[in-house]
Write a protein that holds these residues in place. Structure first.
Motif, PDB file in Angstrom:
ATOM      1  N   UNK A   1      22.466  64.665  25.458  1.00 53.23           N
ATOM      2  CA  UNK A   1      21.673  64.703  26.794  1.00 53.23           C
ATOM      3  C   UNK A   1      21.616  63.241  27.551  1.00 53.23           C
ATOM      4  N   UNK A   2      22.359  63.127  28.477  1.00 52.58           N
ATOM      5  CA  UNK A   2      22.502  61.752  29.159  1.00 52.58           C
ATOM      6  C   UNK A   2      21.380  61.680  30.138  1.00 52.58           C
ATOM      7  N   UNK A   3      20.829  60.497  30.353  1.00 53.04           N
ATOM      8  CA  UNK A   3      19.731  60.145  31.176  1.00 53.04           C
ATOM      9  C   UNK A   3      20.232  60.601  32.424  1.00 53.04           C
ATOM     10  N   UNK A   4      21.494  60.123  32.979  1.00 50.73           N
ATOM     11  CA  UNK A   4      22.068  60.606  34.147  1.00 50.73           C
ATOM     12  C   UNK A   4      21.929  62.050  34.404  1.00 50.73           C
ATOM     13  N   UNK A   5      22.206  62.904  33.627  1.00 53.39           N
ATOM     14  CA  UNK A   5      22.195  64.243  33.763  1.00 53.39           C
ATOM     15  C   UNK A   5      20.612  64.779  34.212  1.00 53.39           C
ATOM     16  N   UNK A   6      19.811  64.344  33.311  1.00 52.55           N
ATOM     17  CA  UNK A   6      18.267  64.381  33.698  1.00 52.55           C
ATOM     18  C   UNK A   6      17.936  64.031  34.899  1.00 52.55           C
ATOM     19  N   UNK A  16      12.454  69.676  34.072  1.00 58.27           N
ATOM     20  CA  UNK A  16      12.869  69.507  32.962  1.00 58.27           C
ATOM     21  C   UNK A  16      12.153  70.115  31.756  1.00 58.27           C
ATOM     22  N   UNK A  17      12.649  70.131  30.465  1.00 56.76           N
ATOM     23  CA  UNK A  17      11.758  70.929  29.517  1.00 56.76           C
ATOM     24  C   UNK A  17      11.063  69.655  28.875  1.00 56.76           C
ATOM     25  N   UNK A  18       9.974  69.950  27.999  1.00 59.67           N
ATOM     26  CA  UNK A  18       9.416  68.977  27.322  1.00 59.67           C
ATOM     27  C   UNK A  18      10.351  68.093  26.455  1.00 59.67           C
ATOM     28  N   UNK A  19      11.152  68.577  25.656  1.00 65.29           N
ATOM     29  CA  UNK A  19      12.215  67.899  25.018  1.00 65.29           C
ATOM     30  C   UNK A  19      12.919  66.993  25.786  1.00 65.29           C
ATOM     31  N   UNK A  20      13.300  67.365  27.023  1.00 66.34           N
ATOM     32  CA  UNK A  20      14.039  66.542  27.859  1.00 66.34           C
ATOM     33  C   UNK A  20      13.205  65.342  28.304  1.00 66.34           C
ATOM     34  N   UNK A  21      12.088  65.581  28.559  1.00 72.61           N
ATOM     35  CA  UNK A  21      11.079  64.361  29.200  1.00 72.61           C
ATOM     36  C   UNK A  21      10.729  63.873  28.275  1.00 72.61           C
ATOM     37  N   UNK A  23      12.691  63.025  25.319  1.00 78.05           N
ATOM     38  CA  UNK A  23      14.001  62.142  25.250  1.00 78.05           C
ATOM     39  C   UNK A  23      14.137  60.967  26.253  1.00 78.05           C
ATOM     40  N   UNK A  24      13.930  61.519  27.442  1.00 77.25           N
ATOM     41  CA  UNK A  24      14.077  60.298  28.473  1.00 77.25           C
ATOM     42  C   UNK A  24      12.925  59.225  28.328  1.00 77.25           C
ATOM     43  N   UNK A  25      11.772  59.545  27.923  1.00 77.38           N
ATOM     44  CA  UNK A  25      10.582  58.645  27.705  1.00 77.38           C
ATOM     45  C   UNK A  25      10.754  57.888  26.451  1.00 77.38           C
ATOM     46  N   UNK A  26      11.267  58.507  25.472  1.00 77.54           N
ATOM     47  CA  UNK A  26      11.827  57.973  24.173  1.00 77.54           C
ATOM     48  C   UNK A  26      12.880  56.789  24.324  1.00 77.54           C
ATOM     49  N   UNK A  27      13.913  57.291  25.010  1.00 80.50           N
ATOM     50  CA  UNK A  27      14.884  56.293  25.239  1.00 80.50           C
ATOM     51  C   UNK A  27      14.419  55.205  26.274  1.00 80.50           C
ATOM     52  N   UNK A  56       2.685  68.035  31.545  1.00 77.48           N
ATOM     53  CA  UNK A  56       2.030  68.175  30.325  1.00 77.48           C
ATOM     54  C   UNK A  56       3.193  67.535  29.347  1.00 77.48           C
ATOM     55  N   UNK A  57       4.421  67.778  29.406  1.00 75.83           N
ATOM     56  CA  UNK A  57       5.425  67.102  28.672  1.00 75.83           C
ATOM     57  C   UNK A  57       5.445  65.620  28.900  1.00 75.83           C
ATOM     58  N   UNK A  58       5.396  65.161  30.110  1.00 76.07           N
ATOM     59  CA  UNK A  58       5.428  63.778  30.353  1.00 76.07           C
ATOM     60  C   UNK A  58       3.882  63.027  29.661  1.00 76.07           C
ATOM     61  N   UNK A  59       2.865  63.892  29.967  1.00 75.48           N
ATOM     62  CA  UNK A  59       1.575  63.084  29.418  1.00 75.48           C
ATOM     63  C   UNK A  59       1.963  63.030  27.735  1.00 75.48           C
ATOM     64  N   UNK A  60       2.390  64.101  27.410  1.00 76.59           N
ATOM     65  CA  UNK A  60       2.509  64.146  25.550  1.00 76.59           C
ATOM     66  C   UNK A  60       3.372  62.870  25.075  1.00 76.59           C
TER      67      UNK A  60
END
Ligand code: URA
Length: 437
Positions: A1-6, A16-21, A23-27, A56-60
């Motif tokens: 998953x590239x940040x660019x695509x998200x 975005x799905x929770x997993x995508x959010x 991944x972005x925050x972790x990155x 919810x995904x971003x908060x978590x």
């Protein structure tokens, strides 16, 4: 998953799905997603918004970027209060010790002033010696032993939010409901609370200028709390004019000491009592809000809240003697009245401009790295609905060396003077609570 695509997916209106959010925050935290990519993402959210699941995904993701403090060994229901930010909003200073004195533990992680809004940490630091950067071990101990500790966001508490908030502040992406809601709630959920009272500000001095937006923000945060098993009560309150009569760091400590001594301006007292009452109900110490009001009022009148604040100041390295001798607080070298340009009635106040006047004097910061001058600020002499004669002071500036002319112009222009009286705006606008609260 590239940040660019998200970023592109969000930009084009996708969710975005929770997993995508996550991944972005972790990155972003580990450095593999660059500041400029996260800034682009924040701007895409600003324009496209977020679904409930995305918030919810971003908060978590931000909450779990650090640790969630465990206060299980502190007896009682732990309750905090958070304000979305305003001008002259010093409520945390009298409120936290009053609630603690009534028997509800208050773990409070506060912020610094930014732009036109003041911050609790800057105010507390104007008390000589007061330390807000205590380690979490001291925070836990003080919440247990004193029922309250007032600290800043440590590196362990929602570090992703800390980094993202600083980025939003310089990329014009602060005033965005999903980003504000996830930012506030990730920090609050990390500090070890069981329940939370939110003071969501509405009006010319608030991030949310419109009541509908403030209600949406409040509802978003109440739902985020409920989803995590926390009771959250939000009160929408007016920020159409500064709270109380004093704006500025040491000046706001001074006004808080007046409230803790049984006096102080009516609006500051009413807000302290009302929010405190909600906290006592959530903390299961008061039967209902009326009982809570009576208990908080008593703690302000009988000195128990002030005594508790003295113990907190001492435990956090400060000079508690300020409580009985306010001359120990830092004072500006001179004052300057700002006269009314004409006679009439104050019909509106550009409260953001009053906050900017204080910032220009050195009382606030334009960038997160700026230092603040604790001595400066303003005393506000007229409120909406008041009569003023030409040449009478609208405000008095407390000045050092910076920004005097610009601040005087901002302060004078902030007051709209009309021919006829208008009613004072109501302080309390709406109450929004989830489930059983
Ligand atoms: N306060 C916060 O903590 N975060 C925001 O985004 C706005 C105000």
């Amino acid at each position: 998953m590239r940040a660019y695509d998200l970023i592109k997916h969000k930009r084009d209106g996708g969710a975005l799905t929770s997993e995508q959010v996550r991944a972005l925050v972790a990155g972003y935290v580990d450095g593999s997603v660059a500041d400029y990519q996260m800034a682009a993402f924040a701007m895409a959210v600003f324009f496209r918004g977020m679904s409930g699941d995305e918030v919810v995904g971003l908060t978590q993701a931000m909450l779990h970027s650090g640790i969630v403090v465990d206060l299980a060994d502190v007896p009682g229901v732990k309750v905090d209060k958070h304000s979305t930010g305003g001008v002259g909003d010093k409520i945390s200073l009298p409120l936290a010790p009053a609630v603690a004195a009534c028997g509800v533990p208050v773990p409070m992680v506060s912020g610094r002033g930014l732009g036109h809004t003041g911050g609790t940490l800057d105010k507390l630091e104007s008390i000589p010696g007061f330390k807000v950067d205590l380690p979490l071990t001291d925070y836990r101990r003080l919440v247990r032993d004193l029922g309250c500790c007032l600290i800043g966001q440590t590196k362990e508490i929602a570090p992703a939010d800390k980094k993202l908030y600083a980025l939003r502040d310089v990329t014009a992406t602060v005033d965005c409901i999903p980003l504000i809601a996830s930012s506030i709630m990730s920090k609050k959920l990390a500090e070890g609370i069981d329940a939370l009272v939110l003071d969501v500000k509405v009006g010319s001095g608030a991030f949310m200028k419109k009541r509908d937006d403030a209600a949406t923000l409040a509802r978003t945060m109440v739902e985020l709390g409920a989803g995590m098993g926390k009771q959250v009560v939000a009160r929408l309150t007016s920020m159409e004019q500064p709270l109380g009569a004093l704006v500025g760091n040491a000046l706001e400590v001074l006004e808080s000491i007046e409230v803790l001594s049984g006096g102080g301006p009516k609006d500051v007292v009413e807000l302290t009592v009302e929010l405190g009452a909600e906290m006592l109900v959530l903390g299961k110490v008061a039967r209902d809000v009326a009982d809570g009001r009576a208990r908080i009022s008593k703690s302000l009148q009988d000195g128990s809240a002030k005594e508790r604040f003295g113990r907190i100041i001492e435990a956090q390295g400060g000079d508690r003697r300020v409580l009985d001798d306010v001359r120990r607080l830092p004072t500006a070298p001179r004052t300057l009245p700002v006269p009314a340009p004409r006679a009439g009635y104050v019909t509106a106040v550009d409260t953001e401009a009053v906050g900017i006047a204080s910032m220009l004097l050195g009382g606030g910061r334009q960038r997160a790295s700026d230092a603040v001058d604790p001595r400066v600020g303003l005393a506000v002499h007229r409120r909406i609905g008041d009569r003023v004669e030409a040449g009478e002071p609208l405000v008095t500036l407390h000045v050092a060396d910076a920004g005097v002319d610009a601040a005087a112009a901002r302060a004078r222009d902030a007051f709209v003077i009309g021919d006829g009286p208008v009613p004072a705006p109501a302080l309390f606008l709406e109450r929004i609570a989830g489930g059983t609260a």
